[in-house]
Motif scaffolding. Structure first.
Motif: not given
Ligand code: CU
Lengths: 203, 643
Positions: B260-262, B309-312
């Motif tokens: 998701g981040h890439p 993991a900045h989404h977590m």
């Molecule tokens: Cu992100």
């Protein structure tokens, strides 16, 4: 009117900065295999996330997995990499028949591996290890099954190469199709070495 | 949609190997021409973009007032999920791919993509996959779990409908299409560049397309594995993400966000590349800090894999993990921030022409600055603890993906439209489109920052009065209607440009510098009559600004060399006019049109349906027919390749 021809070949590939030696299709295969590394990496990582649970559960992997038998399967797959190398070598030296038969041998060894895996899966099912039997069954079967699917597709590909080789479709000037199939096949073998080491051998 | 937008393309492809010309649709169904495929990508993604936009308007209408009953909560869940899924996977991504498909081979002086048939396959699989996803609305309910589909909400005990099945199968199809497309771009850009086009002479849009393609091949496997595991959970009784069976829902989040981040960069980098093409042309000076933009895009690509993991933060990873992932996320702000200065530095002192493409590029910079700053705030765990799952996050992603990606893509559409169709989009309508979109966009999404900080949660179908949410929700909804109107203006503009009598668009109407502008508008089927030879970063500016065209190492600088290469490269001594009219003795390798890629894509969709259906008869029918289509098309395809 411009001359229009078909297929892939030299006129389209005009890279000026290195990479000249790399065939267009081979580069594509390398990129695809890079992607495949992440596929298997994610699956193996998932297995290791569940590993503490798997080892705490019942039955334990080393109790039901036939390590010696699987070692034999791994050996068969490694031999098939050797026959693949021999096939390509024969093709590159215009020994077409030999090339074709080595390709066939590779496919047969792959089929043997698949048979062994099918045997192992049925044996596990008899011992109660199935997809829905618990964390070990699902992790093990999905991981090895994903690899087995790759072997299966590889066998079909090798058989197609065999058919083409029998028709004389490969020679010392035109062997890239077989070489790419070989790349894929070696990759699938290496992945099995990794899976065998990580899943079967590490206590 | 495809056929209508396609109208402007003149019937000039007189390839002697044209399969059959009786049926107009055949030219599109069987085409392997990267330009036609690019146009189909753009047309289809615009159609999906309109659907996704309509869904957004439904969401905003539901939220116009407190305790509104416009949408049933269950339908609301489906609509916001499909809005995000559509915009990301069927709108922004394929539109970038479409622009790349059309432009990249031209930019690097190639006749086509490296694998023209695979290119067609990627498009059709994307197109059918998009239809498959949207059919869910009329086949038992659409996906309803949000676009990141957190487990265990997606598991059968909590979600017995077919929505998640459509989602996980549709995304697997789209993933295959994306990976195939990315491999194609990588090989095309690495192998098919014209003589002399070194990496440091590569147009920046091509640079970012290359990086984006690497991101795709390394990021998509992660979500595909997550989808496969979820598929086994839902269809085969495993419990990979089901806590009751020992599964770990957090594993889903890791696998998802590793993709998701890439994915965020997969969507923003192409827009950055477009802006980096548009700004120099309309400032009439070279890009400021070319190599920084190229290398920082590579850096962003690498770093993008280390920060998922900045989404977590709120899942309880622990302080050390949070700190590490926060640091990486802050770091990304540096190369991104300097790029903004690169773009401003390009505008600085330029002789600016405020045509529509430049307006959209400037809109991109302005909005992206706001989205970037809110992104930096979210990279801080304490702030994220407060803002996560609020409208603040919704504001952030829309500033990046709409204010950034969509504005950038529109800049690209207005910029390359005359090249693609041989006619301009109307400038007045284009300006109206831009200003209305700029105002509507900020009216819609800026208030969401306040709503979020005041605590309004996202993905909740309504809110109570007197919580302080009424005013800004009303403003946001009204702004979204403005946005809708602005997009309609673009659609009208596109249709008008197709209806207007053909005009003669010169090869290089914007006085741009890159190779796609050295051939006709639109280009012939084989793109260039002679292989261009590249001596600098700005091939078409060499005669004009030898000082500015740095990167030129060859002794000679001559614009004619581009369309008419030096004698030592091509054996033809074509005159000024001769090359464009054909007659060059250069051999072009163009594959025949073929129907097999469409059939293979169709077969895969049938197999997806087979997995979806519960009744055995349906399952077997679809599986068998899907396999037959698949086997026949692969066989035919292989025969064509080896012929
Ligand atoms: Cu992100």
């Amino acid at each position: 009117m411009a001359v229009v021809t078909r297929g892939h070949g030299e006129p389209l590939a005009q890279s000026p900065t290195g990479l000249e030696s790399l065939d267009v299709r081979k580069l594509g295969m390398w990129a695809f295999l890079g992607s495949e590394c992440v596929f298997f990496g994610a699956l193996i990582a998932s297995y290791f996330v569940y590993r503490p649970l798997i080892l705490a559960g019942d039955p334990k992997p080393h109790e039901v997995l036939g390590i010696n038998f699987t070692a034999l399967l791994a050996f068969i797959l490694l031999i098939s990499s050797l026959t693949m190398v021999l096939a390509l070598n024969a093709i590159q030296h215009d020994r077409r028949r030999a090339g074709a038969y080595w390709l066939l041998a590779t496919a047969v060894l792959g089929t043997t591996f698949l048979g062994g895996q099918a045997y192992e899966f049925t044996k596990l099912a008899q011992e109660g290890v199935t997809l829905s039997s618990g964390i070990f069954g699902q992790c093990f079967l999905v991981l090895t099954g994903f690899h087995g699917t790759h072997v299966f597709l590889g066998v079909i590909w090798l058989l197609a190469c065999f058919a083409r080789a029998m028709r004389g479709g490969f020679n010392s000037g035109n062997y890239i199709g077989a070489e790419i199939a070989g790349l894929y096949w070696h990759f699938v073998d290496i992945v099995w070495v990794a899976i065998f080491t990580l899943i079967y051998l590490i206590p | 949609m495809a056929a209508q937008v396609a109208v402007p393309v003149p019937q000039q492809e007189a390839s002697p190997l044209e399969l059959r010309r009786e049926w107009y649709g055949w030219q599109w169904l069987a085409t392997v021409d990267h330009k036609k495929i690019g146009i189909m990508y753009i047309a289809a993604s615009l159609a999906f973009f309109l659907i996704g936009g309509f869904e957004a308007l439904l969401v905003r209408t539901q939220l116009i007032s407190p305790l509104n009953t416009f949408l049933h909560p269950d339908l609301y869940n489906q609509v916001f999920t499909m809005h995000a899924t559509t915009m990301i996977f069927l709108g922004v991504m394929p539109m970038s791919v479409g622009v790349g498909n059309y432009v990249v081979p031209l930019m690097i002086g190639a006749a086509d993509m490296a694998y023209p048939r695979l290119n067609a396959f990627s498009f059709w699989l994307f197109f059918f996959g998009g239809i498959f996803l949207n059919l869910s609305f009329v086949m038992g309910g659409a996906p309803n779990t949000g676009w990141f589909a957190y487990a265990p909400l997606t598991e059968r005990p909590f979600n017995p409908g077919t929505g998640p099945d459509f989602w996980l199968l549709g995304l697997q199809l789209l993933g295959i299409a994306s990976i195939a497309g990315a491999v194609n771009f990588i090989v095309t850009i690495l192998k098919m560049r014209a003589p002399g086009m070194t990496f440091m002479r590569l147009p920046l849009f091509t640079w970012v397309t290359l990086i984006t393609s690497f991101l795709i091949i390394f990021a998509f496997p992660s979500i595909t594995i997550a989808l496969i595991l979820l598929m086994f959970d839902r269809l085969a009784g495993t419990s990979f993400f089901l806590p009751s069976g020992g599964g770990d829902p957090l594993l889903w989040q890791h696998l998802f966000w590793f993709f998701g981040h890439p994915e965020v960069y997969i969507m923003i980098l192409p827009a950055m590349g477009i802006v980096s093409e548009v700004l120099p042309v309309f400032s009439r000076k070279p890009i400021f800090g070319y190599s920084f933009i190229a290398y920082s895009s590579v850096a962003i690509g690498f770093l993008g894999f280390t920060v998922w993991a900045h989404h977590m933060f709120v899942t309880g990873l622990g302080e050390i993990a949070n700190g590490a992932f926060a640091t990486g996320s802050f770091l990304i702000g540096v190369p991104t921030g300097v790029k903004i200065f690169n773009w401003i530095g390009t505008l600085w002192g330029g002789s600016l022409r405020f045509r529509t493409p430049l307006l959209f590029a400037c809109g991109f910079i302005a909005n992206f600055i706001i989205g970037g700053i809110s992104g930096i705030t979210l990279a801080s765990p304490p702030v994220d603890f407060q803002q996560t799952d609020t409208y603040y996050v919704v504001a952030h992603i829309h500033y990046v993906l709409f204010g950034g990606s969509i504005f950038g893509l529109f800049a690209g559409l207005y910029y390359w439209w005359p090249k693609m169709f041989g006619r301009f989009l109307n400038e007045g309508l284009g300006k109206a489109h831009f200003w209305l979109q700029m105002v509507g966009f900020n009216l819609t999404f800026f208030p969401m920052h306040w709503l979020g900080t005041e605590g309004m949660p996202r993905r909740i179908y309504t809110y109570f009065p007197n919580q302080g949410f009424e005013l800004w929700n009303l403003v946001a909804t009204l702004g979204s209607y403005l946005l809708g109107i602005s997009i309609l203006i673009f659609v009208v503009n596109a249709f008008l440009s197709a209806r207007r009598p053909a005009e003669v668009v010169p090869d290089n109407p914007w006085e741009a510098a890159t190779l796609e502008w050295s051939t006709t508008s639109p280009p012939p089927a084989h793109n260039f009559d002679a292989v261009p030879v590249v001596y600098s970063r700005y091939p078409l500016w060499e005669d004009r600004d030898p000082e500015g065209a740095h990167g030129a190492t060859a002794p000679r600088t001559n614009v004619d060399a581009v369309s008419h290469p030096a004698d030592d490269v091509a054996a033809t001594g074509e005159g000024e006019q001769g090359a464009h009219q054909g007659g060059a003795a250069h051999a072009f390798h163009l594959p025949n049109p073929t129907i097999f890629p469409v059939i293979l894509a169709f077969g895969l969709v049938l197999i997806a349906f087979a997995l979806l259906f519960a009744p055995p008869v349906l399952k077997i029918t679809f599986l068998v027919s899907g396999l037959v289509y698949g086997v026949v098309s692969v066989y035919g395809w292989v025969r064509q390749v080896s012929d």
